[in-house]
Design a protein around this motif. Structure first.
Motif, mmCIF file in Angstrom:
data_model
loop_
_atom_site.group_PDB
_atom_site.id
_atom_site.type_symbol
_atom_site.label_atom_id
_atom_site.label_comp_id
_atom_site.label_asym_id
_atom_site.label_seq_id
_atom_site.Cartn_x
_atom_site.Cartn_y
_atom_site.Cartn_z
ATOM 1 N N TYR A 190 2.931 1.107 -7.956
ATOM 2 C CA TYR A 190 1.729 1.188 -7.126
ATOM 3 C C TYR A 190 0.561 1.778 -7.910
ATOM 4 O O TYR A 190 0.664 2.880 -8.454
ATOM 5 C CB TYR A 190 2.004 2.039 -5.880
ATOM 6 C CG TYR A 190 2.995 1.406 -4.936
ATOM 7 C CD1 TYR A 190 2.594 0.449 -4.007
ATOM 8 C CD2 TYR A 190 4.346 1.744 -4.995
ATOM 9 C CE1 TYR A 190 3.508 -0.150 -3.144
ATOM 10 C CE2 TYR A 190 5.264 1.152 -4.145
ATOM 11 C CZ TYR A 190 4.836 0.202 -3.224
ATOM 12 O OH TYR A 190 5.748 -0.382 -2.389
ATOM 13 N N LYS A 207 -6.533 6.683 -3.511
ATOM 14 C CA LYS A 207 -7.300 5.752 -2.676
ATOM 15 C C LYS A 207 -8.017 6.500 -1.562
ATOM 16 O O LYS A 207 -9.142 6.151 -1.177
ATOM 17 C CB LYS A 207 -6.350 4.709 -2.080
ATOM 18 C CG LYS A 207 -7.056 3.568 -1.373
ATOM 19 C CD LYS A 207 -7.823 2.714 -2.368
ATOM 20 C CE LYS A 207 -8.503 1.540 -1.684
ATOM 21 N NZ LYS A 207 -9.325 0.774 -2.658
ATOM 22 N N TYR A 227 2.996 -0.093 4.954
ATOM 23 C CA TYR A 227 2.780 0.921 3.934
ATOM 24 C C TYR A 227 4.121 1.425 3.381
ATOM 25 O O TYR A 227 5.073 1.606 4.122
ATOM 26 C CB TYR A 227 2.000 2.112 4.501
ATOM 27 C CG TYR A 227 0.555 1.798 4.815
ATOM 28 C CD1 TYR A 227 -0.461 2.115 3.921
ATOM 29 C CD2 TYR A 227 0.217 1.153 6.007
ATOM 30 C CE1 TYR A 227 -1.786 1.816 4.205
ATOM 31 C CE2 TYR A 227 -1.108 0.844 6.296
ATOM 32 C CZ TYR A 227 -2.104 1.172 5.391
ATOM 33 O OH TYR A 227 -3.411 0.864 5.675
ATOM 34 N N TRP A 232 -8.407 -1.984 0.239
ATOM 35 C CA TRP A 232 -7.266 -1.993 -0.669
ATOM 36 C C TRP A 232 -7.345 -3.217 -1.571
ATOM 37 O O TRP A 232 -7.570 -4.335 -1.126
ATOM 38 C CB TRP A 232 -5.951 -2.008 0.111
ATOM 39 C CG TRP A 232 -5.707 -0.761 0.905
ATOM 40 C CD1 TRP A 232 -6.182 -0.494 2.156
ATOM 41 C CD2 TRP A 232 -4.947 0.377 0.504
ATOM 42 N NE1 TRP A 232 -5.750 0.750 2.567
ATOM 43 C CE2 TRP A 232 -4.990 1.308 1.577
ATOM 44 C CE3 TRP A 232 -4.222 0.706 -0.648
ATOM 45 C CZ2 TRP A 232 -4.338 2.537 1.524
ATOM 46 C CZ3 TRP A 232 -3.576 1.918 -0.700
ATOM 47 C CH2 TRP A 232 -3.633 2.831 0.369
ATOM 48 N N SER A 283 -2.897 -3.522 -5.903
ATOM 49 C CA SER A 283 -1.882 -2.604 -5.399
ATOM 50 C C SER A 283 -0.546 -3.299 -5.154
ATOM 51 O O SER A 283 0.408 -2.700 -4.740
ATOM 52 C CB SER A 283 -2.363 -1.956 -4.091
ATOM 53 O OG SER A 283 -2.539 -2.935 -3.093
ATOM 54 N N ARG A 301 0.838 -1.195 0.000
ATOM 55 C CA ARG A 301 0.000 0.000 0.000
ATOM 56 C C ARG A 301 0.874 1.248 0.000
ATOM 57 O O ARG A 301 1.844 1.327 0.741
ATOM 58 C CB ARG A 301 -0.914 -0.009 1.226
ATOM 59 C CG ARG A 301 -1.779 -1.253 1.315
ATOM 60 C CD ARG A 301 -2.510 -1.329 2.634
ATOM 61 N NE ARG A 301 -3.417 -2.474 2.673
ATOM 62 C CZ ARG A 301 -4.248 -2.733 3.669
ATOM 63 N NH1 ARG A 301 -4.264 -1.930 4.739
ATOM 64 N NH2 ARG A 301 -5.040 -3.776 3.634
#
Length: 255
Positions: free
Chosen positions: A84, A109, A43, A246, A250, A16
């Motif tokens: 991404y 997002k 992340y 998510w 991704s 992410r």
């Protein structure tokens, strides 16, 4: 003494992606703690350092908000180029304005706007921010008091067209808030100046999405990411991002 300027950073942590944007006269240090917190929880975070920031104030005035906005956009595409497809964006102060503008112009997002002065209707206070930054910077350089006073007086006579550009960019972003369709979180320090508090409510009310929230920090002023409640800010941003749906798309394309 030469002052070492903060730099852009990328913290790879998972599938992410989050774009982190700092404020006017600020630096990536303002979002580093948040980036490290998110990285530890899966992340990948990228924070661009704007042109003219982290260096002498005279150099900052040689750049413009269009340059800084380009740096923010380049940061978004840096994550895109890493593979991404889903990118959230979070920004503080002017970076909060930029985060909203990114959400208006590109697929994101989610967007996290922190202490963004979207209701600013003049350049009042901007030169004071620059002036205070200049005093601190020149002190770090180890210059004498007399030299600092002399250079600060010279700073007052330099063109400040870039400050007018901030106002124009902010107004353009403000009128397009209802075009944001991504989940939105607004964070605001309750001890911040009135213009920022008014802006927080305005942003929350103007984005036309169902998934939106506003959180106030009773013991915090403006740069909440490094203030007394910085840990709570990190927790709240993570909780907001973590509840999003998510997609498996991704996943890094080179993974």
């Amino acid at each position: 003494m030469k002052v070492v300027a903060p730099k852009s950073f990328t913290l790879e942590g998972g599938k992410r992606a989050v774009l982190l944007l700092h404020g006017f006269t600020g630096s990536t240090k303002d979002v580093k703690r948040l980036g490290e917190y998110l990285q530890k929880r899966g992340y990948t975070c990228h924070a661009p350092m704007y042109s003219g920031h982290g260096v002498a104030p005279e150099e900052l005035l040689q750049t413009s908000p269009s340059d800084w906005w380009k740096d923010a956009v380049d940061g978004y595409f840096h994550l895109k180029n890493m593979g991404y497809d889903e990118i959230a964006v979070a920004g503080i102060s002017l970076g909060g304005v930029f985060s909203l503008k990114v959400a208006e112009e590109f697929p994101v997002k989610a967007v996290v706007s922190m202490c963004a002065p979207i209701k600013r209707n003049s350049t009042n206070g901007l030169f004071e921010r620059l002036f205070n930054y200049a005093k601190i910077y020149k002190s770090f350089e180890g210059k004498s008091k007399d030299i600092i006073i002399e250079e600060l007086e010279e700073l007052k006579n330099l063109p400040i067209d870039s400050l007018n550009g901030i106002q124009e960019l902010t107004e353009n972003t403000s009128v397009q808030l209802n075009s944001i369709t991504s989940p939105t979180l607004v964070l605001q320090g309750a001890l911040d100046d009135a213009i920022y508090q008014e802006s927080a409510t305005f942003i929350h009310d103007s984005v036309e999405v169902n998934d939106k929230d506003i959180i106030w920090y009773k013991e915090s002023g403006h740069i909440i990411t490094v203030g007394k409640e910085k840990d709570k800010v990190c927790e709240d941003v993570y909780e907001f991002l973590n509840q999003l749906d998510w997609s498996s798309d991704s996943i890094l394309k080179y993974a």
